[in-house]
Design a protein around this motif. Structure first.
Motif, short mmCIF file in Angstrom:
data_model
loop_
_atom_site.label_atom_id
_atom_site.label_comp_id
_atom_site.label_asym_id
_atom_site.label_seq_id
_atom_site.Cartn_x
_atom_site.Cartn_y
_atom_site.Cartn_z
N PRO A 81 0.96 -1.24 0.02
CA PRO A 81 0.01 -0.12 0.06
C PRO A 81 0.90 1.10 0.03
CG PRO A 81 0.01 -1.03 2.19
CD PRO A 81 0.85 -1.69 1.24
N THR A 82 0.68 2.10 -0.88
CA THR A 82 1.67 3.23 -1.20
C THR A 82 1.35 4.45 -0.15
OG1 THR A 82 0.12 4.18 -3.05
CG2 THR A 82 1.98 2.90 -3.61
N ASN A 83 0.23 4.35 0.47
CA ASN A 83 -0.25 5.36 1.66
C ASN A 83 0.39 5.24 2.90
OD1 ASN A 83 -1.68 3.12 2.07
ND2 ASN A 83 -3.50 4.40 2.67
N VAL A 84 1.56 4.08 3.08
CA VAL A 84 1.98 4.02 4.31
C VAL A 84 3.71 3.75 4.07
CG1 VAL A 84 0.43 2.81 5.54
CG2 VAL A 84 1.93 1.39 4.07
N CYS A 85 4.37 3.97 5.25
CA CYS A 85 5.87 3.79 4.99
C CYS A 85 6.26 2.30 4.95
CB CYS A 85 6.56 4.69 5.93
SG CYS A 85 6.30 4.35 7.62
N GLY A 86 7.41 2.28 4.40
CA GLY A 86 7.82 0.87 4.23
C GLY A 86 8.37 0.25 5.72
N PRO A 87 8.67 1.03 6.66
CA PRO A 87 9.03 0.37 7.75
C PRO A 87 7.81 -0.32 8.57
CG PRO A 87 10.43 2.10 8.02
CD PRO A 87 9.61 2.28 6.65
N LEU A 88 6.49 0.80 8.65
CA LEU A 88 5.31 0.22 9.10
C LEU A 88 4.56 -0.96 8.54
CD1 LEU A 88 2.65 0.62 10.60
CD2 LEU A 88 2.02 2.13 8.85
N PHE A 89 4.82 -1.17 6.98
CA PHE A 89 4.60 -2.21 6.31
C PHE A 89 5.15 -3.64 6.58
CE2 PHE A 89 4.38 -4.89 2.31
CZ PHE A 89 3.01 -5.09 2.50
N GLU A 90 6.46 -3.43 6.80
CA GLU A 90 7.28 -4.41 7.45
C GLU A 90 6.98 -4.92 8.80
OE1 GLU A 90 11.35 -3.19 6.94
OE2 GLU A 90 11.57 -3.85 5.02
N GLU A 91 6.66 -3.96 9.66
CA GLU A 91 6.48 -4.15 10.95
C GLU A 91 5.04 -5.11 11.10
OE1 GLU A 91 4.57 -1.43 14.64
OE2 GLU A 91 6.85 -0.96 13.87
N GLU A 92 3.99 -4.57 10.32
CA GLU A 92 2.59 -5.33 10.08
C GLU A 92 2.84 -6.69 9.63
OE1 GLU A 92 -0.61 -4.29 11.20
OE2 GLU A 92 0.96 -2.83 11.96
N LEU A 93 3.66 -6.99 8.40
CA LEU A 93 3.77 -8.35 7.95
C LEU A 93 4.51 -9.03 9.22
CD1 LEU A 93 5.29 -7.37 4.37
CD2 LEU A 93 3.11 -8.24 5.03
N GLU A 94 5.44 -8.59 9.82
CA GLU A 94 6.01 -9.35 10.84
C GLU A 94 4.99 -9.71 11.73
OE1 GLU A 94 9.33 -8.84 14.35
OE2 GLU A 94 9.67 -7.80 12.35
N PHE A 95 4.08 -8.91 12.22
CA PHE A 95 2.98 -9.10 13.24
C PHE A 95 2.10 -10.33 12.61
CE2 PHE A 95 -1.53 -8.78 14.85
CZ PHE A 95 -1.03 -8.77 16.08
N TRP A 96 1.92 -10.05 11.56
CA TRP A 96 1.14 -11.34 10.89
C TRP A 96 1.77 -12.61 10.58
CZ3 TRP A 96 -3.94 -10.21 12.26
CH2 TRP A 96 -4.29 -8.89 12.33
#
Length: 188
Positions: A81-96
């Motif tokens: 999703p281009t409306n979020v920063c990369g580190p947040l996306f990585e953090e979410e992927l890790e959580f899930w």
């Protein structure tokens, strides 16, 4: 009539409601089983985040990112999703419990751009200079011009670049920098 009632009951029993950051998502349990060994594939009603009254699981996570994650379960394609920063996306992927390497090729460059930016910033931090504290030799070493400095072959540009850098990067590093920042700030 009984077959329709049975099918509807079976359908409802196979659905699961996920409340992510206040946004409710509904899908089938079978969809969540498509990607094994992840947080969503292991949902049970015994989990602390299950609410039996609302019949839903609650996760205090980013719902915008989760929409892409749920879509990955549905389609097998993970888009960034281009409306979020990369580190947040990585953090979410890790959580899930998902692997960042599964990001689709069409999104890979956008997704990894933050890593390139972080690497560039780290390099710039190592080059962060303070002209009052560094000798000319140290400045030459920071910019990779040590050999030219030793041989006294620094060009005009090699001598000026650290000063120009400070002018723009450190607005209070010299009187020139102070005048420049004053002019810039008063134009806006």
């Amino acid at each position: 009539m009984y077959a329709q009632t049975y099918n509807r009951t079976a359908d409802l029993d196979n659905r699961v409601i996920l409340n992510v950051g206040g946004i409710r998502f509904e899908t089938y349990k079978a969809t969540l089983k498509k990607i094994p060994a992840t947080r969503l594939s292991r949902l049970t009603e015994a989990l602390a985040n299950y609410d039996p009254i609302l019949n839903e699981y609650f996760f205090d996570r980013h719902p915008g990112v989760f929409a892409q994650i749920l879509n990955y379960y549905r389609t097998g394609k993970l888009h960034y999703p281009t409306n979020v920063c990369g580190p947040l996306f990585e953090e979410e992927l890790e959580f899930w419990g998902l692997d960042a390497n599964q990001v689709e090729p069409c999104c890979w460059m956008t997704y990894t751009a933050h890593r390139d930016t972080q690497q560039t910033l780290a390099i710039l931090d190592t080059l962060d200079i303070d002209s009052d504290k560094l000798s000319e030799e140290e400045l030459a070493r920071k910019f990779g011009w040590e050999e030219d400095y030793i041989k006294a072959r620094l060009s005009w540009w090699q001598k000026m670049k650290p000063k120009l850098w400070l002018l723009f990067d450190e607005p209070y590093s010299s009187n020139y920098a102070k005048v420049y920042i004053h002019i810039i700030l008063n134009q806006f």
